[in-house]
Design a protein around this motif. Sequence first.
Motif, PDB file in Angstrom:
ATOM      1  N   GLY A   1       0.798  -1.546   0.338  1.00 39.74           N
ATOM      2  CA  GLY A   1       0.378  -0.296  -0.351  1.00 39.74           C
ATOM      3  C   GLY A   1       1.128   1.262   0.479  1.00 39.74           C
ATOM      4  O   GLY A   1       0.453   1.910   0.504  1.00 39.74           O
TER       5      GLY A   1
ATOM      6  N   ARG B   1      -2.155   8.220   8.623  1.00 39.51           N
ATOM      7  CA  ARG B   1      -2.266   7.905   6.966  1.00 39.51           C
ATOM      8  C   ARG B   1      -3.754   8.848   6.601  1.00 39.51           C
ATOM      9  O   ARG B   1      -4.560  10.283   7.477  1.00 39.51           O
ATOM     10  CB  ARG B   1      -3.577   6.384   7.581  1.00 39.51           C
ATOM     11  CG  ARG B   1      -2.649   5.341   7.957  1.00 39.51           C
ATOM     12  CD  ARG B   1      -3.609   3.901   8.065  1.00 39.51           C
ATOM     13  NE  ARG B   1      -2.458   3.180   8.600  1.00 39.51           N
ATOM     14  CZ  ARG B   1      -2.401   1.766   7.514  1.00 39.51           C
ATOM     15  NH1 ARG B   1      -2.510   2.663   6.309  1.00 39.51           N
ATOM     16  NH2 ARG B   1      -1.177   1.546   7.094  1.00 39.51           N
TER      17      ARG B   1
ATOM     18  N   TRP C   1     -10.841   3.965 -10.435  1.00 40.04           N
ATOM     19  CA  TRP C   1     -10.051   3.244  -8.557  1.00 40.04           C
ATOM     20  C   TRP C   1     -11.167   2.479  -8.618  1.00 40.04           C
ATOM     21  O   TRP C   1     -11.792   1.878  -7.693  1.00 40.04           O
ATOM     22  CB  TRP C   1     -10.534   4.378  -8.135  1.00 40.04           C
ATOM     23  CG  TRP C   1      -9.738   4.162  -6.005  1.00 40.04           C
ATOM     24  CD1 TRP C   1      -9.775   3.263  -5.713  1.00 40.04           C
ATOM     25  CD2 TRP C   1      -9.131   5.055  -5.883  1.00 40.04           C
ATOM     26  NE1 TRP C   1      -9.149   3.356  -4.696  1.00 40.04           N
ATOM     27  CE2 TRP C   1      -9.359   4.775  -4.325  1.00 40.04           C
ATOM     28  CE3 TRP C   1      -9.104   6.700  -5.764  1.00 40.04           C
ATOM     29  CZ2 TRP C   1      -7.961   5.852  -3.561  1.00 40.04           C
ATOM     30  CZ3 TRP C   1      -8.157   7.124  -5.328  1.00 40.04           C
ATOM     31  CH2 TRP C   1      -8.509   7.340  -3.840  1.00 40.04           C
TER      32      TRP C   1
ATOM     33  N   GLY D   1      -5.754   0.357  -2.968  1.00 43.09           N
ATOM     34  CA  GLY D   1      -5.307   1.554  -1.994  1.00 43.09           C
ATOM     35  C   GLY D   1      -4.418   2.722  -3.065  1.00 43.09           C
ATOM     36  O   GLY D   1      -4.815   2.665  -4.751  1.00 43.09           O
ATOM     37  N   TYR D   2      -4.856   3.723  -2.593  1.00 42.20           N
ATOM     38  CA  TYR D   2      -3.613   4.739  -3.644  1.00 42.20           C
ATOM     39  C   TYR D   2      -2.781   4.944  -4.275  1.00 42.20           C
ATOM     40  O   TYR D   2      -2.651   5.441  -5.717  1.00 42.20           O
ATOM     41  CB  TYR D   2      -3.633   6.307  -2.670  1.00 42.20           C
ATOM     42  CG  TYR D   2      -3.409   7.360  -2.730  1.00 42.20           C
ATOM     43  CD1 TYR D   2      -3.604   7.851  -4.127  1.00 42.20           C
ATOM     44  CD2 TYR D   2      -2.290   7.886  -2.071  1.00 42.20           C
ATOM     45  CE1 TYR D   2      -3.240   9.368  -4.697  1.00 42.20           C
ATOM     46  CE2 TYR D   2      -1.434   9.070  -2.953  1.00 42.20           C
ATOM     47  CZ  TYR D   2      -2.773   9.673  -4.458  1.00 42.20           C
ATOM     48  OH  TYR D   2      -1.798  10.807  -4.493  1.00 42.20           O
TER      49      TYR D   2
ATOM     50  N   ALA E   1       4.123   2.821   4.314  1.00 39.48           N
ATOM     51  CA  ALA E   1       3.691   1.571   4.559  1.00 39.48           C
ATOM     52  C   ALA E   1       3.842   1.212   5.653  1.00 39.48           C
ATOM     53  O   ALA E   1       3.886  -0.536   5.214  1.00 39.48           O
ATOM     54  CB  ALA E   1       2.443   1.119   3.102  1.00 39.48           C
TER      55      ALA E   1
END
Length: 470
Positions: A203, A263, A283, A288-289, A336
Amino acid sequence: MQVPDQIPLKLEDGFERITRELKLPGGFTRAVLDEAAWVAKVPRLDAEDLTHVPFVTIDPPGSMDLDQAVHLERLRAGYRVWYAIADVGAFVRPGGVIDAEARARGETVYLPAGKVPLHPPVLSEGAASLLPGALRPAVVWRVDLDSDGRPVGADVQRALVRSRERYDYDYVQAVHDTGTADGVLELLAEIGELRLALERERGGVTLPTPDQEVVRDDGGYRLEFRLPLPAEAWNAQISLLTGMAAATMMLDAEIGLLRVLPRPQPGDLAKVRRVAQALGVPWPEGAGYGAVVHGLDPKAGRHAAFLHESKVLLRGAGYVAFDGAPPRLAEHAAVAAPYAHVTAPLRRLADRYATEVCLAVAAGEPVPASVRAALPLLPDLMAASGRRAGAVERACVDLVEAFLLRDRIGQAFEAVVIDVDERRGGGQVQLVDPAVIGRCDGALPLGEQVTVRLTQADPSTREVRFTIAT
């Protein structure tokens, strides 16, 4: 439009004004220079001889403050990473005048016309720098990885090293692209890609955004948007790997200094998701981003707008010191994982102290009292120096933007809308040429290409402003 009299005759005058406005330190005092000249001749050399390890450095062209040197090996079941870091602690005496001056400065500040260094150049570009062919004290990390690039063991020690070669990123990328990379440069790409895949898996985030840079050009300056090369990302992964190993070591020992990032807040994450939807950026559910931004093309207008808008998710980084129970926030959200700064001690104060903690822990020795006493002071010192360095960088870019556009009031430019101010109206646009980001008035369609007209370019205030062309 008449050019105001107070506009600097030369950009260098403007850079000098920025150093005064933001109260950057001047030259080093005689006491600091004298101590630096002395310690440069008598560094601490009680370290293991690792001069047989064929380290190389990889840095931008012309760099002299070389913090890191790397060597990579293929093992039967994985890889071994050797990472040598300039041993600033072998030169800087706790409580000395260099130490005090470094605390006041915090970090090296870079300007287009030069830099304001953390340490005197006799150290940062000389005796402490890992220059090729020179015998140097270093802090050497050894991190073993399995075949997937996951760490299976890490250690750190003081050592004497001698770098063999100095490469730059363009060369490393070129030999990879032409299929002629071998040895450490071949393994750099192999290990780097494994580490990037693991980053996405856990992530983490590496933003594929271009850097807006002021570049010297034929005696003058220009602006450019420069996308980092893959070779830079591979090299960065070695540094991140080392910082993660250092953080784990300090957390296990319950003392240290971490680089942390909280976060994203749920509201910010929801807003960025809405932006992605509006711009047509996929997305997937559960992604995750970091996975979303991987593979986006910053040259595409909608992707550039999304990357700009989503930077809100990566704000709030800082340092946390601890001596006892680990801190409540011990992770860096973009990495992460827990992470520490230990790989740039020539340019950043925190790295020297975090490194001294790791050396003591790895040797099974108590952390030196001077280091323990300094830890709680470092988060505020580094926050202040980071704000100042960021302000200098932004001010220099703003100045060059205004200076280069000062004679083009009324002209039209092609641009992409990268930000919309929902409260005040208008927003920000990114020009295609020249490489300028500026405030724009009018109704702006996020992520779309528009034609804008320059209405203001004032080097004296470092302001540039556009409006939608009609």
